[in-house]
Write an enzyme that holds these catalytic residues in place. Sequence first.
Site, PDB file in Angstrom:
ATOM      1  N   HIS A  42      44.446   3.721  33.380  1.00 26.19           N
ATOM      2  CA  HIS A  42      45.606   2.821  33.395  1.00 26.19           C
ATOM      3  C   HIS A  42      46.324   2.985  32.047  1.00 26.19           C
ATOM      4  O   HIS A  42      46.084   2.196  31.121  1.00 26.19           O
ATOM      5  CB  HIS A  42      45.116   1.390  33.606  1.00 26.19           C
ATOM      6  CG  HIS A  42      46.198   0.379  33.826  1.00 26.19           C
ATOM      7  ND1 HIS A  42      46.027  -0.738  34.607  1.00 26.19           N
ATOM      8  CD2 HIS A  42      47.460   0.307  33.362  1.00 26.19           C
ATOM      9  CE1 HIS A  42      47.140  -1.457  34.603  1.00 26.19           C
ATOM     10  NE2 HIS A  42      48.036  -0.848  33.859  1.00 26.19           N
ATOM     11  N   GLU A  72      46.940   3.962  37.392  1.00 24.81           N
ATOM     12  CA  GLU A  72      47.529   2.622  37.527  1.00 24.81           C
ATOM     13  C   GLU A  72      48.630   2.425  36.493  1.00 24.81           C
ATOM     14  O   GLU A  72      48.556   2.969  35.396  1.00 24.81           O
ATOM     15  CB  GLU A  72      46.479   1.554  37.247  1.00 24.81           C
ATOM     16  CG  GLU A  72      45.341   1.508  38.228  1.00 24.81           C
ATOM     17  CD  GLU A  72      44.282   0.488  37.810  1.00 24.81           C
ATOM     18  OE1 GLU A  72      43.413   0.210  38.632  1.00 24.81           O
ATOM     19  OE2 GLU A  72      44.311  -0.005  36.670  1.00 24.81           O
ATOM     20  N   HIS A 200      39.469  -6.036  39.376  1.00 21.00           N
ATOM     21  CA  HIS A 200      39.620  -6.895  38.208  1.00 21.00           C
ATOM     22  C   HIS A 200      38.467  -7.881  38.107  1.00 21.00           C
ATOM     23  O   HIS A 200      38.245  -8.682  38.991  1.00 21.00           O
ATOM     24  CB  HIS A 200      40.957  -7.648  38.160  1.00 21.00           C
ATOM     25  CG  HIS A 200      41.538  -7.613  36.766  1.00 21.00           C
ATOM     26  ND1 HIS A 200      41.006  -8.335  35.741  1.00 21.00           N
ATOM     27  CD2 HIS A 200      42.533  -6.865  36.235  1.00 21.00           C
ATOM     28  CE1 HIS A 200      41.681  -8.053  34.635  1.00 21.00           C
ATOM     29  NE2 HIS A 200      42.608  -7.156  34.899  1.00 21.00           N
TER      30      HIS A 200
HETATM   31  N1  PXP Z   1      42.883  -3.038  38.648  1.00 28.73           N
HETATM   32  C1  PXP Z   1      43.906  -3.157  37.785  1.00 28.73           C
HETATM   33  C2  PXP Z   1      45.291  -3.129  38.318  1.00 28.73           C
HETATM   34  C3  PXP Z   1      43.678  -3.292  36.408  1.00 28.73           C
HETATM   35  O1  PXP Z   1      44.696  -3.426  35.550  1.00 28.73           O
HETATM   36  C4  PXP Z   1      42.353  -3.281  35.950  1.00 28.73           C
HETATM   37  C5  PXP Z   1      42.098  -3.370  34.472  1.00 28.73           C
HETATM   38  O2  PXP Z   1      42.615  -2.247  33.827  1.00 28.73           O
HETATM   39  C6  PXP Z   1      41.322  -3.146  36.889  1.00 28.73           C
HETATM   40  C7  PXP Z   1      41.615  -3.039  38.234  1.00 28.73           C
HETATM   41  C8  PXP Z   1      39.895  -3.119  36.483  1.00 28.73           C
HETATM   42  O3  PXP Z   1      39.544  -4.376  35.967  1.00 28.73           O
HETATM   43  P1  PXP Z   1      38.216  -4.547  35.105  1.00 28.73           P
HETATM   44  O4  PXP Z   1      38.399  -3.727  33.871  1.00 28.73           O
HETATM   45  O5  PXP Z   1      38.138  -6.013  34.845  1.00 28.73           O
HETATM   46  O6  PXP Z   1      37.097  -4.027  35.945  1.00 28.73           O
END
Ligand code: PXP
Length: 247
Positions: A42, A72, A200
């Site tokens: 990301h 992402e 997330h």
């Molecule tokens: N999905 C998105 C859109 C995110 O921004 C993130 C964090 O970068 C994640 C998933 C993954 O979240 P986590 O790091 O809390 O597992």
Amino acid sequence: MLLSINLNKIALLRNSRGSNYPNLESFALKALDMGAEGITLHPRPDHRHATSNDVINLSKIVKDYGAEFNIEGNPFEEKTGDYLGFTELIKICEPTQATLVPDTLDQITSDHGWTSGSHDQNLIGTIKLLKSYANRVSLFIDPTTEGVDYAHSMGADSIELYTENYAKTFKKIDSSSLIETYKKTIIFAKSLGLRVNAGHDLNLENLPALKKLNLIDEVSIGHAIIVDALNYGFEDTIKRYIQITKG
Ligand code: PXP
């Protein structure tokens, strides 16, 4: 349920010192060797963790491996400084999946899904364009039927359900009613032909209940995996997550 490992936090650690240590590529390959199906990055315009070069390098490595690569970011973020711009990165890398997130520049992390607004026509056009370069275009949404409707009307192939609220309330309340809400939302999304991802704040504790639904195609997990790796080691941690996702 496929597992895509988000390696942003390894990039964050590397950036704190300025040399290529820890090395992103070696952790990507370790995760894939352990059985993870994909890698996620990301990149943000300030390059505070994954950089544009990381995205380009890893996309080649992950593709050569035959695994899935997910990029992402906010599709409207254009080139600034060394950041190449989201659309440009998708054009260069042709990833398996582009996950579009309505991030603002000052957000610490993604904290809300897409809703309708003045960007709608622009988003429809961008999704159409990105579909020629990525196998799938996914929209990050809050887990509601309105969110699903919106993603469908924008022309997305897939949704990623924002699970922070699920993670926060898990165990604090009777999670069965929460899970039931997710189930309804997912079934509705599937009835519209959408693929369903989630991500997330997922971790070893809250992931099994989502897996049990047997409806989620893919989870993207970063933060908790790196924290768990401090306790169990990286490879053992990946093994623990895979035991859940493949179980
Ligand atoms: N999905 C998105 C859109 C995110 O921004 C993130 C964090 O970068 C994640 C998933 C993954 O979240 P986590 O790091 O809390 O597992």
